[in-house]
Design a protein around this motif. Structure first.
Motif, PDB file in Angstrom:
ATOM      1  N   LYS A 366       0.821  -1.215   0.000  1.00 33.03           N
ATOM      2  CA  LYS A 366       0.000   0.000   0.000  1.00 33.03           C
ATOM      3  C   LYS A 366       0.854   1.264   0.000  1.00 33.03           C
ATOM      4  O   LYS A 366       0.307   2.372  -0.020  1.00 33.03           O
ATOM      5  CB  LYS A 366      -0.916   0.007   1.223  1.00 33.03           C
ATOM      6  CG  LYS A 366      -1.912  -1.159   1.244  1.00 33.03           C
ATOM      7  CD  LYS A 366      -2.733  -1.127   2.517  1.00 33.03           C
ATOM      8  CE  LYS A 366      -3.694  -2.326   2.550  1.00 33.03           C
ATOM      9  NZ  LYS A 366      -4.460  -2.373   3.825  1.00 33.03           N
ATOM     10  N   ASN A 367       2.187   1.084   0.039  1.00 31.79           N
ATOM     11  CA  ASN A 367       3.131   2.200   0.101  1.00 31.79           C
ATOM     12  C   ASN A 367       2.723   3.188   1.199  1.00 31.79           C
ATOM     13  O   ASN A 367       2.639   4.396   0.993  1.00 31.79           O
ATOM     14  CB  ASN A 367       3.224   2.928  -1.243  1.00 31.79           C
ATOM     15  CG  ASN A 367       4.434   3.846  -1.296  1.00 31.79           C
ATOM     16  OD1 ASN A 367       5.477   3.552  -0.718  1.00 31.79           O
ATOM     17  ND2 ASN A 367       4.286   4.978  -1.974  1.00 31.79           N
ATOM     18  N   SER A 368       2.450   2.635   2.395  1.00 33.28           N
ATOM     19  CA  SER A 368       1.982   3.482   3.491  1.00 33.28           C
ATOM     20  C   SER A 368       2.598   3.021   4.802  1.00 33.28           C
ATOM     21  O   SER A 368       3.143   1.913   4.912  1.00 33.28           O
ATOM     22  CB  SER A 368       0.462   3.437   3.593  1.00 33.28           C
ATOM     23  OG  SER A 368       0.027   2.136   3.939  1.00 33.28           O
ATOM     24  N   LEU A 369       2.515   3.895   5.799  1.00 33.58           N
ATOM     25  CA  LEU A 369       2.952   3.590   7.156  1.00 33.58           C
ATOM     26  C   LEU A 369       1.706   3.325   7.998  1.00 33.58           C
ATOM     27  O   LEU A 369       0.772   4.126   7.995  1.00 33.58           O
ATOM     28  CB  LEU A 369       3.748   4.755   7.736  1.00 33.58           C
ATOM     29  CG  LEU A 369       5.025   5.138   6.974  1.00 33.58           C
ATOM     30  CD1 LEU A 369       5.626   6.412   7.550  1.00 33.58           C
ATOM     31  CD2 LEU A 369       6.044   4.007   7.044  1.00 33.58           C
ATOM     32  N   LEU A 370       1.704   2.200   8.734  1.00 28.94           N
ATOM     33  CA  LEU A 370       0.500   1.792   9.463  1.00 28.94           C
ATOM     34  C   LEU A 370       0.806   1.616  10.948  1.00 28.94           C
ATOM     35  O   LEU A 370       1.814   1.023  11.327  1.00 28.94           O
ATOM     36  CB  LEU A 370      -0.043   0.471   8.898  1.00 28.94           C
ATOM     37  CG  LEU A 370      -1.325  -0.080   9.529  1.00 28.94           C
ATOM     38  CD1 LEU A 370      -2.502   0.843   9.237  1.00 28.94           C
ATOM     39  CD2 LEU A 370      -1.617  -1.488   9.001  1.00 28.94           C
ATOM     40  N   CYS A 371      -0.083   2.159  11.780  1.00 28.93           N
ATOM     41  CA  CYS A 371      -0.001   1.932  13.220  1.00 28.93           C
ATOM     42  C   CYS A 371      -0.722   0.632  13.528  1.00 28.93           C
ATOM     43  O   CYS A 371      -1.913   0.489  13.252  1.00 28.93           O
ATOM     44  CB  CYS A 371      -0.649   3.085  13.987  1.00 28.93           C
ATOM     45  SG  CYS A 371      -0.729   2.780  15.766  1.00 28.93           S
ATOM     46  N   HIS A 372      -0.029  -0.331  14.107  1.00 26.07           N
ATOM     47  CA  HIS A 372      -0.620  -1.640  14.387  1.00 26.07           C
ATOM     48  C   HIS A 372      -1.456  -1.648  15.670  1.00 26.07           C
ATOM     49  O   HIS A 372      -2.006  -2.684  16.034  1.00 26.07           O
ATOM     50  CB  HIS A 372       0.472  -2.705  14.461  1.00 26.07           C
ATOM     51  CG  HIS A 372       1.009  -3.066  13.110  1.00 26.07           C
ATOM     52  ND1 HIS A 372       2.076  -3.902  12.943  1.00 26.07           N
ATOM     53  CD2 HIS A 372       0.627  -2.691  11.864  1.00 26.07           C
ATOM     54  CE1 HIS A 372       2.333  -4.040  11.641  1.00 26.07           C
ATOM     55  NE2 HIS A 372       1.477  -3.303  10.973  1.00 26.07           N
ATOM     56  N   TYR A 373      -1.560  -0.478  16.332  1.00 28.39           N
ATOM     57  CA  TYR A 373      -2.429  -0.378  17.508  1.00 28.39           C
ATOM     58  C   TYR A 373      -3.794   0.200  17.141  1.00 28.39           C
ATOM     59  O   TYR A 373      -4.826  -0.349  17.481  1.00 28.39           O
ATOM     60  CB  TYR A 373      -1.772   0.488  18.597  1.00 28.39           C
ATOM     61  CG  TYR A 373      -0.758  -0.266  19.407  1.00 28.39           C
ATOM     62  CD1 TYR A 373      -1.132  -1.012  20.515  1.00 28.39           C
ATOM     63  CD2 TYR A 373       0.585  -0.237  19.068  1.00 28.39           C
ATOM     64  CE1 TYR A 373      -0.212  -1.715  21.269  1.00 28.39           C
ATOM     65  CE2 TYR A 373       1.528  -0.935  19.812  1.00 28.39           C
ATOM     66  CZ  TYR A 373       1.120  -1.664  20.914  1.00 28.39           C
ATOM     67  OH  TYR A 373       2.053  -2.369  21.645  1.00 28.39           O
ATOM     68  N   CYS A 374      -3.797   1.340  16.460  1.00 29.40           N
ATOM     69  CA  CYS A 374      -5.081   1.991  16.148  1.00 29.40           C
ATOM     70  C   CYS A 374      -5.452   1.876  14.674  1.00 29.40           C
ATOM     71  O   CYS A 374      -6.497   2.375  14.256  1.00 29.40           O
ATOM     72  CB  CYS A 374      -5.048   3.454  16.564  1.00 29.40           C
ATOM     73  SG  CYS A 374      -3.898   4.481  15.596  1.00 29.40           S
ATOM     74  N   ASN A 375      -4.575   1.232  13.869  1.00 30.63           N
ATOM     75  CA  ASN A 375      -4.816   1.002  12.437  1.00 30.63           C
ATOM     76  C   ASN A 375      -4.893   2.286  11.615  1.00 30.63           C
ATOM     77  O   ASN A 375      -5.442   2.296  10.517  1.00 30.63           O
ATOM     78  CB  ASN A 375      -6.099   0.179  12.217  1.00 30.63           C
ATOM     79  CG  ASN A 375      -5.899  -1.269  12.589  1.00 30.63           C
ATOM     80  OD1 ASN A 375      -4.833  -1.832  12.372  1.00 30.63           O
ATOM     81  ND2 ASN A 375      -6.923  -1.868  13.180  1.00 30.63           N
TER      82      ASN A 375
END
Length: 622
Positions: A366-375
């Protein structure tokens, strides 16, 4: 006659039971543990008889309502099981009515009307023995574990075999001769299946109950043995829902009330159990010793860098993957995504979630940065948000990155034989592909019996999380893989920290435990002190600070003359902001001699809204 009834529903902690009177025609039939129907507000609901009071001295009896009906003459819960639920309720600060409902059959009127027509096993032995000393049993291979269980079953009474998760149920392969006496309990049962299982246990028809922690809350009547499989598995701890039960601690309570024999089976004892066995609080039995010819190959990734290989796969591992490309391979990581985090080499800035303040993970697809806590997803940019520099780099390894690299190594012809398993791509069935790249979600679904190669691709990922059990957890995973693999399979571990205690003590368990115990004694952690964790969250930072400060004042007054309790200062959780709230945690370190009494004393003072976690696996996580 007055009785106290616990409604089978979640109630405030201060309202566990209510008084009801018993009509004359039912007085000779009423017993503790019976399921009854009661008037409650304007409804008719179900409840369990908690206590029978022959007479009541005060004059309020005229205002007490009668129970409506005794649903079954045989108590739905035995006294030992009811006492177990009461202790769980108090210790885990949870509504007794909520726990009762979990311990009862599905409350459907049509099915309940047939309970009195059911007959118990005539040979059911309900005599309760005195509680026995728990035993720590160490094994190396699954067949040792199964043979030991079979040898110690008591088929005249009930036997409870507990496993850490649903995927572990398939490892308990008892012989066909026990099939008619065995029952499987898990959260996956339908309402109909749960009702049938509940009645079979209640009537004593099934002597072997195998299940997850859900099986603790079955109507056990004549429990002789409890077998806790892989007692050090962190999945035994309920961390994401109330009550936050530690299955090992709950099993200790259960065996006490039922007079059962508790056996803690494991290939790798927890640090606490090792200590308790060493100090004869537990007895100890060893079924087999580790096969030192089957220990893992540990690859020092620092030497790879010195040799000019900057890939996250060592040259030795690449050769093995090519050599075994048509064999079964499991490449294990603790992190999904492409890279663990993204940072700037110029100024040291790392990308964090604006809400949770935790590191963001890069996802290439997705060429993105994702927070694995709040999505929360953020666009990936090639320049630094702090210094505007262009020297951005990715640290750590994720499942997507490994998948892409393995596909390059093996070429187009082998791409269909590769599967990635993580929370983005979960799998709930047996995996058929030869090459599995996955996180912990894949652990229970890979075919361990046929694996030729297992790889911890980036063993360092979890080692530097600021939690006191990280080394123990990684060591358990390594030893768990060895216990599941066949003798001719190979385990490879890649690390840049070869001097870490986990890798230095792979062939010497005692050295690991000695070092861990020394650190825990210094910090005042289990097994030297019992930990009680309580935490509070609010949308306002100021409100959190005030609430925690007020509670600390109350608890400091309580504990100033009690040397068995030591309170920590408030700590910010990780993440600090989670599910729309800011969180702080306080720890009570309590002497094991008085930990139950002191825990209950502290819990009575907790205001509404506080969450409780006795004997936590983590300190800063929520």
């Amino acid at each position: 006659m007055i009785i106290q009834v616990v409604p089978a529903r979640r109630m405030p902690l201060s309202l566990n039971f209510f008084d009801y009177s018993v009509p004359k025609k039912l007085e000779q039939k009423i017993q503790v543990g019976q399921l009854v129907s009661i008037p409650f507000r304007k409804q008719e609901i179900f409840g369990v008889v908690f206590k029978v009071i022959k007479e009541r001295p005060d004059k309020t009896i005229a205002n007490i309502k009668d129970i409506l009906k005794i649903i079954s003459l045989k108590p739905a819960l035995s006294c030992p099981q009811l006492n177990f639920l009461i202790e769980i309720s108090q210790f885990y600060h949870t509504s007794l009515g909520f726990l009762l409902k979990s311990n009862l059959m599905p409350l459907q009127k049509r099915k309940l009307s047939k309970l009195n027509d059911l007959k118990s096993d005539e040979n059911q032995d309900t005599k309760i023995s005195a509680a026995k000393q728990p035993t720590l049993v160490t094994y190396q291979k699954n067949e040792d574990k199964i043979n030991y269980i079979v040898k110690n079953l008591d088929l005249k009474k009930q036997n409870l075999i507990l496993v850490p998760e649903v995927g572990s149920l398939k490892e308990i392969n008892l012989s066909a001769k026990f099939k008619d006496k065995t029952l499987i309990i898990s959260s996956e049962l339908t309402t109909k299946e749960l009702y049938e299982a509940w009645t079979d246990i209640w009537l004593g028809k099934k002597k072997i109950i195998i299940g997850t922690r859900r099986a603790l809350f079955m109507p056990l009547y004549n429990l002789a043995n409890i077998f806790l499989i892989d007692e050090s598995n962190p999945n035994y701890k309920s961390w994401d829902m109330t009550p936050r039960i530690n299955t090992r601690d709950a099993a200790l309570m259960l065996q006490k009330f039922h007079g059962a024999k508790l056996r803690l089976l494991t290939h790798t004892p927890s640090v606490e159990s090792y200590y308790f066995a060493h100090h004869k609080i537990y007895s100890k039995k060893t079924l087999s010793v580790p096969d030192k010819s089957n220990f893992p190959t540990v690859i020092d990734m620092r030497l790879e860098r010195k040799a000019g290989n900057y890939s996250f796969l060592s040259d030795q591992l690449v050769k093995k993957i090519i050599e075994l490309k048509n064999k079964k391979i499991f490449l294990f990581l603790n992190k999904r995504g492409t890279a663990s985090y993204v940072g700037c080499r110029d100024c040291g800035q790392v990308s964090k979630c604006n809400k949770c303040k935790v590191l963001l993970t890069y996802h290439q697809d997705k060429n993105s940065l994702l927070c694995h806590y709040c999505n929360t997803a953020y666009p990936f940019t090639h320049n630094c948000s702090k210094c505007n520099g262009l020297n951005m780099t990715m640290y750590g390894v994720g499942t997507q990155m490994v998948e892409n690299e393995v596909k390059k190594i093996l070429g187009a012809k082998n791409r269909d034989d590769i599967i990635r398993v993580d929370s983005d791509r979960p799998v709930l069935t047996k995996i058929k592909q030869n090459i599995v790249i996955g996180t912990q979600l894949a652990w229970s679904y890979v075919d361990w019996n046929n694996l030729d190669l297992v790889v911890f691709v980036d063993a360092d990922t979890s080692l530097f999380v600021p939690e006191y059990k990280v080394a123990e957890s990684l060591r358990f995973l390594v030893r768990d893989a060895l216990s599941k693999m066949q003798k001719n399979a190979e385990l490879v571990i890649q690390t840049t920290h070869l001097d870490h205690v986990v890798f230095k003590t792979i062939t010497d368990s005692d050295k690991f435990y000695i070092k861990e115990l020394k650190e825990r004694k210094f910090l005042g952690y289990p097994p030297y002190k019992f930990l009680l964790k309580f935490f509070f969250g609010h949308a306002s930072k100021h409100a959190v600070t005030n609430e925690v400060s007020q509670l600390q004042t109350i608890l400091n007054t309580l504990t100033k003359d009690n040397l068995s309790i030591k309170l920590t200062d408030p700590l910010e959780t990780t993440p600090y902001h989670y599910r729309g709230k800011y969180w702080q945690v306080v720890l009570a370190k309590i002497s094991y001699k008085t930990y139950k009494k002191d825990t209950l004393q502290i819990l009575k003072l907790l205001p509404k809204g506080w969450k409780v976690d006795p004997n936590p696996n983590t300190i800063l996580s929520i």
